[in-house]
Design a protein around this motif. Structure first.
Motif, PDB file in Angstrom:
ATOM      1  N   ALA A   1       0.823  -1.212   0.000  1.00  0.00           N
ATOM      2  CA  ALA A   1       0.000   0.000   0.000  1.00  0.00           C
ATOM      3  C   ALA A   1       0.850   1.252   0.000  1.00  0.00           C
ATOM      4  O   ALA A   1       0.357   2.335  -0.321  1.00  0.00           O
ATOM      5  CB  ALA A   1      -0.926   0.001   1.221  1.00  0.00           C
TER       6      ALA A   1
ATOM      7  N   ARG B   1      -2.333   6.474   4.687  1.00  0.00           N
ATOM      8  CA  ARG B   1      -2.482   5.346   3.762  1.00  0.00           C
ATOM      9  C   ARG B   1      -2.659   4.034   4.533  1.00  0.00           C
ATOM     10  O   ARG B   1      -3.506   3.198   4.178  1.00  0.00           O
ATOM     11  CB  ARG B   1      -1.254   5.272   2.846  1.00  0.00           C
ATOM     12  CG  ARG B   1      -1.238   4.098   1.878  1.00  0.00           C
ATOM     13  CD  ARG B   1      -2.398   4.141   0.903  1.00  0.00           C
ATOM     14  NE  ARG B   1      -2.407   5.323   0.096  1.00  0.00           N
ATOM     15  CZ  ARG B   1      -1.694   5.491  -1.025  1.00  0.00           C
ATOM     16  NH1 ARG B   1      -0.890   4.519  -1.439  1.00  0.00           N
ATOM     17  NH2 ARG B   1      -1.788   6.605  -1.713  1.00  0.00           N
TER      18      ARG B   1
ATOM     19  N   ASN C   1      -6.218   1.634   4.794  1.00  0.00           N
ATOM     20  CA  ASN C   1      -6.307   0.276   4.252  1.00  0.00           C
ATOM     21  C   ASN C   1      -6.479  -0.791   5.327  1.00  0.00           C
ATOM     22  O   ASN C   1      -6.559  -1.974   5.003  1.00  0.00           O
ATOM     23  CB  ASN C   1      -5.054  -0.044   3.423  1.00  0.00           C
ATOM     24  CG  ASN C   1      -5.118   0.538   2.032  1.00  0.00           C
ATOM     25  OD1 ASN C   1      -5.744  -0.026   1.143  1.00  0.00           O
ATOM     26  ND2 ASN C   1      -4.493   1.683   1.844  1.00  0.00           N
TER      27      ASN C   1
ATOM     28  N   THR D   1      -8.810  -2.178   6.755  1.00  0.00           N
ATOM     29  CA  THR D   1     -10.209  -2.561   6.718  1.00  0.00           C
ATOM     30  C   THR D   1     -10.328  -3.831   5.901  1.00  0.00           C
ATOM     31  O   THR D   1      -9.576  -4.022   4.934  1.00  0.00           O
ATOM     32  CB  THR D   1     -11.077  -1.447   6.095  1.00  0.00           C
ATOM     33  OG1 THR D   1     -12.371  -1.966   5.774  1.00  0.00           O
ATOM     34  CG2 THR D   1     -10.450  -0.910   4.818  1.00  0.00           C
TER      35      THR D   1
ATOM     36  N   ARG E   1     -12.320  -4.561   3.788  1.00  0.00           N
ATOM     37  CA  ARG E   1     -12.748  -4.304   2.420  1.00  0.00           C
ATOM     38  C   ARG E   1     -11.603  -3.858   1.518  1.00  0.00           C
ATOM     39  O   ARG E   1     -11.787  -3.697   0.316  1.00  0.00           O
ATOM     40  CB  ARG E   1     -13.845  -3.236   2.414  1.00  0.00           C
ATOM     41  CG  ARG E   1     -15.165  -3.712   3.000  1.00  0.00           C
ATOM     42  CD  ARG E   1     -15.711  -4.871   2.197  1.00  0.00           C
ATOM     43  NE  ARG E   1     -16.982  -5.357   2.711  1.00  0.00           N
ATOM     44  CZ  ARG E   1     -17.636  -6.382   2.206  1.00  0.00           C
ATOM     45  NH1 ARG E   1     -17.146  -7.046   1.185  1.00  0.00           N
ATOM     46  NH2 ARG E   1     -18.785  -6.761   2.724  1.00  0.00           N
ATOM     47  N   SER E   2     -10.451  -3.668   2.074  1.00  0.00           N
ATOM     48  CA  SER E   2      -9.287  -3.275   1.278  1.00  0.00           C
ATOM     49  C   SER E   2      -8.642  -4.516   0.665  1.00  0.00           C
ATOM     50  O   SER E   2      -8.325  -5.475   1.374  1.00  0.00           O
ATOM     51  CB  SER E   2      -8.272  -2.534   2.154  1.00  0.00           C
ATOM     52  OG  SER E   2      -7.035  -2.417   1.496  1.00  0.00           O
TER      53      SER E   2
ATOM     54  N   GLU F   1     -14.743  -7.754  -4.581  1.00  0.00           N
ATOM     55  CA  GLU F   1     -14.641  -6.489  -3.858  1.00  0.00           C
ATOM     56  C   GLU F   1     -14.971  -5.283  -4.715  1.00  0.00           C
ATOM     57  O   GLU F   1     -15.385  -4.246  -4.192  1.00  0.00           O
ATOM     58  CB  GLU F   1     -13.227  -6.326  -3.291  1.00  0.00           C
ATOM     59  CG  GLU F   1     -12.966  -7.149  -2.056  1.00  0.00           C
ATOM     60  CD  GLU F   1     -13.981  -6.878  -0.956  1.00  0.00           C
ATOM     61  OE1 GLU F   1     -14.322  -5.697  -0.717  1.00  0.00           O
ATOM     62  OE2 GLU F   1     -14.453  -7.847  -0.346  1.00  0.00           O
TER      63      GLU F   1
ATOM     64  N   ALA G   1     -16.797  -1.978  -3.480  1.00  0.00           N
ATOM     65  CA  ALA G   1     -16.036  -0.734  -3.418  1.00  0.00           C
ATOM     66  C   ALA G   1     -16.687   0.357  -4.259  1.00  0.00           C
ATOM     67  O   ALA G   1     -16.800   1.518  -3.826  1.00  0.00           O
ATOM     68  CB  ALA G   1     -14.599  -0.984  -3.883  1.00  0.00           C
TER      69      ALA G   1
ATOM     70  N   HIS H   1     -11.963   8.804   0.796  1.00  0.00           N
ATOM     71  CA  HIS H   1     -11.517   7.503   1.303  1.00  0.00           C
ATOM     72  C   HIS H   1     -12.076   6.366   0.447  1.00  0.00           C
ATOM     73  O   HIS H   1     -11.351   5.442   0.064  1.00  0.00           O
ATOM     74  CB  HIS H   1     -11.974   7.354   2.753  1.00  0.00           C
ATOM     75  CG  HIS H   1     -11.768   5.983   3.321  1.00  0.00           C
ATOM     76  ND1 HIS H   1     -10.519   5.440   3.533  1.00  0.00           N
ATOM     77  CD2 HIS H   1     -12.661   5.024   3.707  1.00  0.00           C
ATOM     78  CE1 HIS H   1     -10.643   4.223   4.025  1.00  0.00           C
ATOM     79  NE2 HIS H   1     -11.924   3.944   4.137  1.00  0.00           N
TER      80      HIS H   1
ATOM     81  N   ARG I   1     -10.240   6.051  -2.850  1.00  0.00           N
ATOM     82  CA  ARG I   1      -8.937   5.384  -2.767  1.00  0.00           C
ATOM     83  C   ARG I   1      -9.098   3.863  -2.677  1.00  0.00           C
ATOM     84  O   ARG I   1      -8.362   3.106  -3.312  1.00  0.00           O
ATOM     85  CB  ARG I   1      -8.163   5.910  -1.554  1.00  0.00           C
ATOM     86  CG  ARG I   1      -7.821   7.382  -1.639  1.00  0.00           C
ATOM     87  CD  ARG I   1      -6.823   7.650  -2.752  1.00  0.00           C
ATOM     88  NE  ARG I   1      -6.601   9.083  -2.927  1.00  0.00           N
ATOM     89  CZ  ARG I   1      -7.117   9.808  -3.908  1.00  0.00           C
ATOM     90  NH1 ARG I   1      -7.880   9.224  -4.830  1.00  0.00           N
ATOM     91  NH2 ARG I   1      -6.857  11.092  -4.018  1.00  0.00           N
ATOM     92  N   ILE I   2     -10.053   3.401  -1.870  1.00  0.00           N
ATOM     93  CA  ILE I   2     -10.281   1.958  -1.759  1.00  0.00           C
ATOM     94  C   ILE I   2     -10.747   1.390  -3.099  1.00  0.00           C
ATOM     95  O   ILE I   2     -10.305   0.316  -3.536  1.00  0.00           O
ATOM     96  CB  ILE I   2     -11.326   1.673  -0.661  1.00  0.00           C
ATOM     97  CG1 ILE I   2     -10.767   2.054   0.716  1.00  0.00           C
ATOM     98  CG2 ILE I   2     -11.743   0.212  -0.675  1.00  0.00           C
ATOM     99  CD1 ILE I   2      -9.615   1.210   1.181  1.00  0.00           C
TER     100      ILE I   2
ATOM    101  N   ALA J   1      -7.855   1.078  -5.576  1.00  0.00           N
ATOM    102  CA  ALA J   1      -7.012  -0.091  -5.313  1.00  0.00           C
ATOM    103  C   ALA J   1      -7.679  -1.368  -5.812  1.00  0.00           C
ATOM    104  O   ALA J   1      -7.027  -2.244  -6.397  1.00  0.00           O
ATOM    105  CB  ALA J   1      -6.713  -0.188  -3.819  1.00  0.00           C
TER     106      ALA J   1
END
Length: 719
Positions: A106, A363, A367, A369, A371-372, A525, A529, A589, A592-593, A596
């Motif tokens: 990350a 960062r 991340n 979480t 869900r990341s 995901e 997301a 936020h 960003r997730i 990724a």
């Protein structure tokens, strides 16, 4: 054909780097100094950093990454040497080290690239025999192998650097400058120009870059480059709209601003190519800063009543100028500047005043979480390696580190991809073990034969392995390790058998972890997301329209709820005075997730489902455009004197787009089609001239959001 030959040549050249560094360290340590432990680490260090780790950049950049990674590798070797005292300490260390290194992806592409190689150093050191006295030899072998690989990469076999993301942005800005100048000159509708601008925008997508070259790091430079690229894509999109409709005769205000945009793009492109900022710290647009031209344009527009069509075009010109300002400022920050943000929304560049430690903490916390996808991959990798270490230690497998190496190299982000890799690796290892057994039986104990074969064996393995996939890679690497270990101690054909058993054991463990821990990878995901991003963006759309017309706050005043009533503003996103509002912080936020998840999704095999037809990038664009509107549109303390009918229109149009955003978050099979109502002419006639232009800005913004929603929704099924 030419592209394939180029890939073979590039891979062969890199194999020569690694082989030269390996041979230069391994042979003297083993045959001249009789230091087999140092020889093993001198052997595996170039392999770890040169083959196992996909280090980004050209030769000199990779060499710098290797030299920076060697101290971390030394710490891991020392830790593994100490924890090799027992199986359970080694397993606990493997769990912690495996998670930390995998989660470190990350932090940026260089950290992610070096992580697999760093894992190998702990793996090598944590296996019996427990011999702390050999630590100096291990560290010497590591240092020699790292130094030799860096020399091979940077001095003896340097690669020419490829085009950087900065260079791509600069090329896009040159095209934008020409397009803006063409609109000013009144060239008329130019579909071919619009097509070129669209193609240039697509080239700025991070998915078009190698993973290691993407500006995805946690630091200010990478954040600024990513923001500059996204803003440049929006600028190209807006200029394509202007080029497609031709100029507005007599609109001198728009012409002046477009000339400023062209000048700013040209100078920003030149600064990006130079790689450093001007001493003055500002990229000028003609005689004035582009921000000043924007402010002058706003003043002139407020006092110049114009037909609605002209206002819509001026709003598009203003949006293009805002994107150009964003590109210029982000590029300046990426080049090391301390931008003073003249008249700019500080929330858009919140990272500019933050230190590296703070940005890294943001960062990491963002991340942490489930869900990341970064967190998921790190946990899956750590559990797989720890389980492999437990099995290898409990069963006392010979050369048990090969079990962990199989988990490390064959693990994929989806169970299907892992199974495919495992099947190929099993077949390749079986063939390689059979060939290695024949070699050992034929050569017997003649170490000279093995010494003569090792270099050509490595050249072939390190060239064909990356090109041929897991079967070739595992099979040829089996021959390499058999040839190397036969020089260290007498071996029999059972070495090939041990290699086969270890690889199959590691493959089974990796497959088990792939089946039990997030087996669908980013394909599962990405829906969540993107849905979370859209649900977070919907309240910001409503709040931004309200802030423009009623002055109820700026910077996207949102509740910090994601549309389900759940307050989910992450602790890792900066807050406090001058920082984004809760709604904007949440959307940022979620963006960003989602980015990724999308980045990983593009690396996985395309699923044969309806999701494969969706333009996920358009959903990301919707989230990004929502944030830009939240930053830029609320420029006043409301609109005193705005007729109630106009306020109602703004509220209803924003609600229509926000409701469509929430519907899109569920991704219904029929997709989302939304056409926000235009400002009725009879209402526009009653709006005071100074207020009509900012109201038009809201209308243009909502239309752009609607286009993103439609592009990101699946096509309607035909009955």
């Amino acid at each position: 054909m030419a592209e394939g030959l180029s890939a073979v040549a590039r891979t062969g050249r890199h194999a020569a780097h690694v082989t030269a560094a390996t041979a230069a360290g391994f042979y003297p340590a083993l045959h001249l100094l009789d230091r087999p432990v140092a020889g093993i680490y001198a052997l595996f260090t170039p392999i770890a950093f040169g083959i196992l780790s996909p280090l980004p950049g050209a030769g000199r950049e990779r060499a710098a990454t290797v030299l920076r990674a060697v101290p971390a590798a030394a710490v891991l070797v020392a830790l593994g040497t100490v924890l090799a005292v027992g199986t359970w300490p080694a397993v606990a260390g493997m769990l912690a080290v495996g998670f930390a290194l995998a989660f470190g992806s990350a932090c940026g592409p260089r950290t992610a690239g070096a992580a697999p190689g760093l894992q190998l150093f702990y793996i090598l050191a944590c296996f019996p025999p427990y011999e702390p006295g050999t630590l100096p030899q291990r560290l010497v072998g590591l240092a020699v192998g790292g130094a030799l690989l860096a020399l091979a990469e940077a001095v003896f076999f340097p690669d020419a650097p490829g085009p950087s993301y900065r260079t791509r942005i600069a090329g896009a800005l040159d095209l934008a400058a020409r397009a803006a100048s063409g609109v000013v000159r009144g060239q008329g509708p130019a579909p071919e120009t619009a097509a070129r601008l669209g193609a240039a925008g697509r080239e700025l997508r991070l998915s078009r870059l190698p993973a290691g070259a993407r500006p995805t790091g946690a630091g200010r430079t990478d954040r600024a480059l990513a923001q500059a690229g996204a803003a440049a894509r929006r600028l190209l999109d807006q200029l394509a709209l202007l080029a497609g409709h031709g100029p507005a005769p007599g609109d001198t205000a728009s012409a002046e601003l477009l000339r400023g945009v062209a000048a700013s793009c040209t100078e920003t492109a030149a600064a990006l190519r130079r790689g450093r900022r001007r001493r003055a710290g500002r990229v000028l647009a003609g005689p004035q800063l582009l921000e000043e031209l924007v402010a002058g344009f706003l003043r002139a527009r407020a006092g110049d009543p114009a037909p609605r069509a002209v206002l819509v075009r001026r709003s598009t010109v203003l949006t293009a100028a805002v994107s150009a300002v964003t590109v210029r400022t982000a590029a300046s920050l990426a080049l090391g500047g301390r931008e003073r943000l003249y008249g700019l929304p500080r929330e858009q560049f919140w990272y500019a005043a933050e230190g590296p430690a703070r940005l890294l903490a943001v960062r990491v916390r963002g991340n942490l979480t489930r869900r990341s996808v970064v967190f998921q991959n790190a946990l899956r990798t750590a559990l797989g390696l720890a389980l492999a270490r437990l099995v290898a230690g409990s069963l006392d497998l010979s050369h048990g580190f090969w079990v962990l190496l199989a988990v490390l190299t064959l693990g994929r982000t989806t169970a299907g991809a892992t199974w495919s890799a495992v099947r190929a690796a099993a077949a390749g290892t079986l063939a390689g073990a059979f060939a290695a057994g024949l070699l050992i039986v034929g050569a017997g104990g003649s170490s000279d034969v093995y010494a003569a074969l090792l270099v050509p064996m490595m050249l072939v393995a390190f060239t064909l392995g990356p090109l041929g996939g897991p079967a070739w890679g595992q099979g040829l690497f089996t021959l390499v390790v058999a040839t190397a270990f036969a020089q260290i101690a007498p071996v029999t054909w059972r070495l090939a058998e041990a290699r086969l058993v270890d690889v199959l054991t590691g493959s089974a463990i990796g497959l088990l972890c792939g089946l039990l821990a997030w087996p669908a990878g980013a394909r599962a995901e990405i829906r969540y997301a993107m849905s979370a991003l859209l649900r977070a963006a919907a309240p910001v759309v409503r709040a931004t329209a309200r802030a423009v017309t009623e002055g109820s706050g700026g910077s996207g005043t949102g509740s910090g709820k994601d549309g389900t009533g759940e307050s989910t503003v992450p602790d890792g996103v900066p807050g406090g005075p001058g920082s984004p509002s809760p709604g904007v912080r949440l959307t940022l936020h979620r963006l960003r997730i989602a980015e990724a998840a999308y980045a990983q999704y593009r690396t996985e095999p395309a699923p044969d489902t309806a999701d494969a037809a969706r333009d996920w990038l358009a959903v990301l664009d919707h989230g990004s455009r929502t944030l830009v509107g939240a930053y830029w549109l609320p420029r006043t303390d409301g609109m005193p004197g705005l007729p109630p009918e106009a306020r109602r229109w703004a509220r209803e149009a924003a609600e229509e787009v926000a409701a469509a955003t929430v519907r899109a978050a569920g991704f219904p099979p029929e997709g989302v089609r939304v056409r926000p109502a235009s400002l009725p002419p009879e209402v526009a006639e009653r709006v005071p001239a100074p207020l009509l232009a900012p109201l038009t800005d809201v209308e243009v913004w909502l239309r752009a959001l609607a286009r993103d929603l439609e592009a990101g929704s699946p096509p309607r099924s035909k009955s």
